[in-house]
Design an enzyme around this catalytic site. Structure first.
Site, PDB file in Angstrom:
ATOM      1  CG  ASP A  19       8.889  -5.993  66.130  1.00  0.00           C
ATOM      2  OD1 ASP A  19       9.311  -4.841  66.068  1.00  0.00           O
ATOM      3  OD2 ASP A  19       9.554  -7.004  66.635  1.00  0.00           O
ATOM      4  CD  GLU A 226      15.547  -2.563  64.253  1.00  0.00           C
ATOM      5  OE1 GLU A 226      16.291  -3.627  64.227  1.00  0.00           O
ATOM      6  OE2 GLU A 226      15.027  -2.004  65.176  1.00  0.00           O
TER       7      GLU A 226
HETATM    8  O1  FUB Z   1      11.479  -7.030  68.359  1.00  0.00           O
HETATM    9  C1  FUB Z   1      12.583  -7.184  68.146  1.00  0.00           C
HETATM   10  C2  FUB Z   1      13.403  -6.475  67.047  1.00  0.00           C
HETATM   11  O2  FUB Z   1      13.123  -5.117  67.654  1.00  0.00           O
HETATM   12  C3  FUB Z   1      12.770  -6.400  65.760  1.00  0.00           C
HETATM   13  O3  FUB Z   1      13.334  -7.392  64.857  1.00  0.00           O
HETATM   14  C4  FUB Z   1      13.127  -5.035  65.263  1.00  0.00           C
HETATM   15  O4  FUB Z   1      12.784  -4.482  64.147  1.00  0.00           O
HETATM   16  C5  FUB Z   1      13.112  -4.135  66.358  1.00  0.00           C
HETATM   17  O5  FUB Z   1      11.678  -3.679  66.449  1.00  0.00           O
END
Ligand code: FUB
Length: 328
Positions: A19, A226
């Site tokens: 991320d 996301e």
């Molecule tokens: O790293 C945890 C979660 O997985 C992140 O918040 C999302 O974007 C995905 O990458």
């Protein structure tokens, strides 16, 4: 611990990182990643496997210089309101201070977004006592516009709990919209001058197809899942994000950071691993995509590694799709 950066290769190998939110501060590249941990806990659609509990900051002077790990800059045990799962963070600068924005589950298991402050982009960061009032879900991405206004986009489906906030309150059993209904978009709010609160209530970002219709929840090749990111190129605003279940990084273009945005296409084809998450940053004359995959752990989904690639635009402002494995 330091390594020389190479495109399409893990930026560091001594810890698992994911991320990446990347910014240039004081002409140096700072990377704010999640810090993935090894464990033998449950793996499920709720994201319990992403069990992170602290943040490291990485930096490099340029793309030919060693990557420096500045060490742990914030730990969940030091954040009064947070209990677990410090997921994807972002950072910003204003008025001589650096701000680390981060999601975590509170003591009721609800994701909220907090902020921690430092005098240095490399931390350590001092957390505020409470999460940002009115914040929820995950994946804060903070965008500073040329006029000085700073915005936070955020939100993620499934484990990120965005579906549970459709009424404006947390409804644990809530599900996402029907496949033919408009998809949920990320949320966006203006940040206050002191960067510690929302100046305006978060509102939904609308993503349209080229005919002007909202993308539908069943359109999993294009709809928001996301990991939002905002950047500006040639006067236009670009919203990029992960499509989750179809594992792509895609983007849409608009005339305002609040949207609406019109869907354009794919930035990065699927990588090894379920999640895909990124940031886009200009360093000197060039643009770069930072992203992650699971190649360092040979495919273990919750042990990821941050990578980068150069990003190029076509003359019409569209982004050239990147193959994450060009030598394959
Ligand atoms: O790293 C945890 C979660 O997985 C992140 O918040 C999302 O974007 C995905 O990458």
């Amino acid at each position: 611990m330091s390594t020389l950066p190479k495109p399409y290769q893990p930026l560091v190998t001594h810890i698992y990182t994911a991320d990446p939110s990347v910014h240039v501060f004081e002409d140096r590249i700072y990377i704010y990643p999640s810090h993935d941990l090894d464990h033998d806990g449950p793996i499920n659609d709720n994201g319990d496997q992403y069990k992170m509990e602290d943040y490291h900051v990485l930096s490099m002077a340029d793309f030919k210089s060693p990557v420096v790990d500045h060490g742990e800059v914030l730990h969940v045990k030091d954040v009064p309101w947070a209990a677990s799962q410090m997921w994807a963070p972002d950072a910003s600068y204003k008025n001589g201070k650096y701000y680390l924005f981060f999601p975590a589950r509170d003591h009721d298991g609800i994701f909220r977004i907090g902020v921690a402050v430092s005098s240095s982009p490399a931390g350590p960061f001092q957390p505020e006592e409470q999460y940002i009032s009115g914040s929820f879900s995950i994946d804060p991405a903070v965008f500073a516009d040329d006029d000085g206004q700073v915005y936070m986009a955020f939100g993620g489906l499934w484990g990120g709990q965005l579906e549970k906030w459709q009424t404006g309150s947390f409804v644990d059993e809530a599900e996402g919209p029907a496949p033919d209904a408009p998809a949920l978009g990320p949320k966006i709010a203006k940040l206050s001058e002191d960067m510690l609160t929302f100046e305006s209530a978060p509102r939904e970002v609308v993503i349209l197809d080229k005919a002007g219709n909202p993308l539908t929840a069943g359109d999993e090749e294009r709809r928001y899942f996301e990991g939002p990111w905002l950047h500006k190129y040639n006067g236009k605003y670009y919203l990029s994000y992960s499509t989750g279940t179809t594992h792509k990084l895609v983007y849409a273009i608009g005339d305002s950071p609040m949207g609406p945005f019109t869907f354009q296409g794919t930035i990065l084809s699927p990588v090894i691993g379920w999640t895909t998450h990124h940031s886009i940053v200009q360093f000197r004359e060039k643009w770069y995509l930072f992203y992650h995959d699971c190649s360092l752990s040979e495919g273990v989904d919750y042990k990821r590694c941050v990578k980068y690639a150069e990003l190029t635009y076509n003359p019409d402002g569209t982004i050239c799709t990147i193959d994450p494995y060009p030598e394959r």
